[in-house]
Design an enzyme around this catalytic site. Structure first.
Site, mmCIF file in Angstrom:
data_model
loop_
_atom_site.group_PDB
_atom_site.id
_atom_site.type_symbol
_atom_site.label_atom_id
_atom_site.label_comp_id
_atom_site.label_asym_id
_atom_site.label_seq_id
_atom_site.Cartn_x
_atom_site.Cartn_y
_atom_site.Cartn_z
ATOM 1 N N HIS A 8 1.039 -1.296 0.006
ATOM 2 C CA HIS A 8 0.073 0.236 -0.263
ATOM 3 C C HIS A 8 0.987 1.309 -0.019
ATOM 4 C CE1 HIS A 8 -2.698 3.002 1.750
ATOM 5 N NE2 HIS A 8 -3.745 2.192 1.391
ATOM 6 N N ASP A 53 3.394 -4.301 7.920
ATOM 7 C CA ASP A 53 2.199 -3.697 7.631
ATOM 8 C C ASP A 53 1.201 -4.871 7.998
ATOM 9 O OD1 ASP A 53 -0.106 -2.167 6.956
ATOM 10 O OD2 ASP A 53 0.397 -1.707 5.066
ATOM 11 N N GLN A 61 -4.328 -5.170 7.000
ATOM 12 C CA GLN A 61 -5.280 -6.019 6.676
ATOM 13 C C GLN A 61 -5.185 -7.315 7.157
ATOM 14 O OE1 GLN A 61 -7.815 -5.222 4.656
ATOM 15 N NE2 GLN A 61 -7.055 -3.222 3.818
ATOM 16 N N LYS A 111 -10.564 -0.468 10.304
ATOM 17 C CA LYS A 111 -10.706 -1.787 9.626
ATOM 18 C C LYS A 111 -11.156 -3.007 10.230
ATOM 19 C CE LYS A 111 -7.162 -0.232 5.875
ATOM 20 N NZ LYS A 111 -7.999 0.351 4.970
ATOM 21 N N CYS A 129 -4.630 2.584 -3.489
ATOM 22 C CA CYS A 129 -3.445 3.013 -2.918
ATOM 23 C C CYS A 129 -2.325 2.178 -3.286
ATOM 24 C CB CYS A 129 -3.621 3.153 -1.630
ATOM 25 S SG CYS A 129 -4.543 4.672 -1.193
HETATM 26 C C1 LIG Z 1 -2.321 -2.860 3.681
HETATM 27 C C2 LIG Z 1 -2.674 -1.492 3.972
HETATM 28 N N1 LIG Z 1 -1.839 -0.601 4.727
HETATM 29 C C3 LIG Z 1 -1.874 0.631 5.014
HETATM 30 C C4 LIG Z 1 -3.202 1.257 4.824
HETATM 31 C C5 LIG Z 1 -3.486 2.499 5.539
HETATM 32 O O1 LIG Z 1 -4.184 2.602 6.356
HETATM 33 P P1 LIG Z 1 -4.915 4.188 7.058
HETATM 34 O O2 LIG Z 1 -5.626 4.653 6.024
HETATM 35 O O3 LIG Z 1 -6.006 3.695 8.144
HETATM 36 O O4 LIG Z 1 -3.714 4.487 7.452
HETATM 37 C C6 LIG Z 1 -4.274 0.266 4.184
HETATM 38 C C7 LIG Z 1 -5.429 0.990 4.148
HETATM 39 O O5 LIG Z 1 -6.191 0.652 3.205
HETATM 40 C C8 LIG Z 1 -4.098 -0.600 3.859
HETATM 41 O O6 LIG Z 1 -4.957 -1.509 3.315
#
Ligand SMILES: Cc1ncc(COP(=O)(O)O)c(C=O)c1O
Length: 426
Positions: free
Chosen positions: A140, A217, A220, A243, A383
């Site tokens: 992401h 990270d 998800q 989420k 993203c």
């Molecule tokens: C894998 C992953 N990393 C990071 C993020 C970023 O999350 P946030 O927008 O809550 O900071 C997301 C959000 O879609 C994500 O799916």
């Protein structure tokens, strides 16, 4: 042994799922990968906090301040317990993006400070030209752009682990990519666009072997799988509250104690200090060092309620339910002419977020067609623009179910895709 989720009962806890959209279409919410809906328990917990105990935390000598501090810290303990961690190792942030920036700024800040006083920083965080940072091609943007910035500020080189055609990490080159020059390895646990669940423990092991710090990270994965942070083998793990049935405005960075203690702060100011003089300051121990300013207390309370809700369902049951939905959706999509899944088509080491493209129809048109029928999905590059490029698609349509979805929701989405194909004559 897992137990099936009682989706009908669960849905009653989510008032928003009872509404209609686009006229009188019942809402079919298949966009939990973007953000999940919130159960009454979370809404009630935030409201109860404001109604009974609202006050500034960690300061003030009155009863409300004590109570607010107590609920904030017990929320931290609940969130830590959810991932098998100790409360002191859990830092509250705004979201995953902020957690990952907290991690990445540790490197650029330490490098900047080291130029003036090498003794002031832990050398593991100091980067130079010749050093490398490793990510993957399925990150992401939240776990890519911050590292690009660190490289731009320090001269370190950004490297990445590429992908196979079926949407998995190409680990054949792992030992060449992660080498003695590598100072950080930061990888996504479960891809938001492909759904792939990566073997992060193996990658973290390689990071450790070359003396690099490991970051995961888990945005998800923590909402969907039973995750024990220690088992990932990482030094830092980031995820986000919204989420996983929690409120917006709260995220988490878990860190190995020793690493958090060595890390310089990210945002500075009140609440994160130990002593302050006009010339300089010293900083509090983690997690306070990383929580400058007035924290998001009500959101922490809401996240703790979300954690209790998920624990009541049982994370193994949640994962089994999503595995069943992923298998069902993959089968139904495979039976459609002209539909290609972008990501693993086998229901192994993958989550329930499924991206696909439909021949002859732009993903935005698929999304709009589904929206007209009350089905909320995500369209675009999610993203993860470089991932889309890797698969030669400008964008995808993604369904991402959660605890309140069942196979009938997948059926409505599939009927919508068929209707779109009819409409566009493809
Ligand atoms: C894998 C992953 N990393 C990071 C993020 C970023 O999350 P946030 O927008 O809550 O900071 C997301 C959000 O879609 C994500 O799916």
């Amino acid at each position: 042994m897992t137990e099936p989720l009682d989706v009908e009962r669960i849905r009653k806890d989510f008032p928003i799922l009872g509404r209609t959209v686009r006229g009188d279409r019942p809402l079919v919410y298949l966009d939990s990968g973007a953000t999940s809906q919130k159960p009454l328990a979370v809404l009630d917990a935030e409201r109860a906090f404001y109604e009974t105990s609202n006050a500034g935390v960690h300061r003030g000598a009155h009863q409300l301040a004590e109570e607010a501090t107590e609920v904030y810290e017990s929320s931290r303990a609940a969130v830590a317990g959810f991932v098998g961690a100790h409360a002191d190792d859990v830092v509250f942030t705004k979201n995953s993006t902020e957690s990952l920036n907290l991690a990445s700024y540790a490197f650029s800040n330490a490098t900047a400070k080291a130029a003036f006083s090498a003794d002031a920083v832990d050398p593991r965080f100091v980067l130079r030209p010749g050093d490398s940072i490793v990510v993957t091609q399925m990150e992401h943007h939240a776990n890519l752009v911050p590292w690009q910035e660190v490289c731009a500020k320090t001269g370190a080189e950004l490297r990445w682990i590429g992908l196979t055609d079926d949407g998995r990490l190409d680990l054949g080159e792992l030992d060449r990519i992660v080498d003695v020059t590598t100072k950080v390895v930061s990888v996504v646990h479960q891809s938001n666009i492909l759904g792939t669940v990566n073997p992060v423990a193996r990658i973290m092991e390689r990071a450790k072997a070359v003396g690099a710090l490991g970051v995961v990270d888990a945005s998800q994965s923590v909402p969907h799988l039973q995750v024990a942070v220690a088992d990932l083998g990482a030094d830092l793990v980031a995820w986000t509250g919204h989420k996983m049935l929690g409120p917006t405005g709260i995220g988490v960075l878990w860190g190995r104690r020793e690493v958090l203690e060595a890390m310089p702060p990210f945002i500075t100011g009140g609440s994160m200090i130990e002593t302050v003089f006009m010339e300089h300051s010293t900083y509090a121990a983690p997690p306070k060092r990383f929580e400058a300013g007035t924290p998001m207390v009500a959101q922490a309370v809401g996240l703790a309620a979300a954690v209790r809700y998920l624990e009541d369902l049982g994370m193994d049951n949640v994962a089994a339910h999503e595995h069943m939905l992923a298998g069902y959706a993959l089968e139904r999509l495979a039976a459609l002419r002209g539909v290609r899944v972008i990501g693993p088509t086998q229901n192994v080491d993958r989550g329930s977020a499924i991206s696909f493209v439909v021949d002859g129809i732009h993903p935005h048109d698929v999304g709009q067609f589904l929206d007209d029928r009350g089905v909320a999905v995500r369209v675009g590059h999610h993203c993860a623009w470089p991932t889309c490029r890797r698969f030669g698609v400008p964008a995808t349509t993604r369904i991402s179910p959660y605890v309140y979805n069942d196979t009938s929701d997948i059926d409505v989405a599939v009927e919508g895709i068929l209707a779109a194909q009819n409409f566009f004559g493809v």
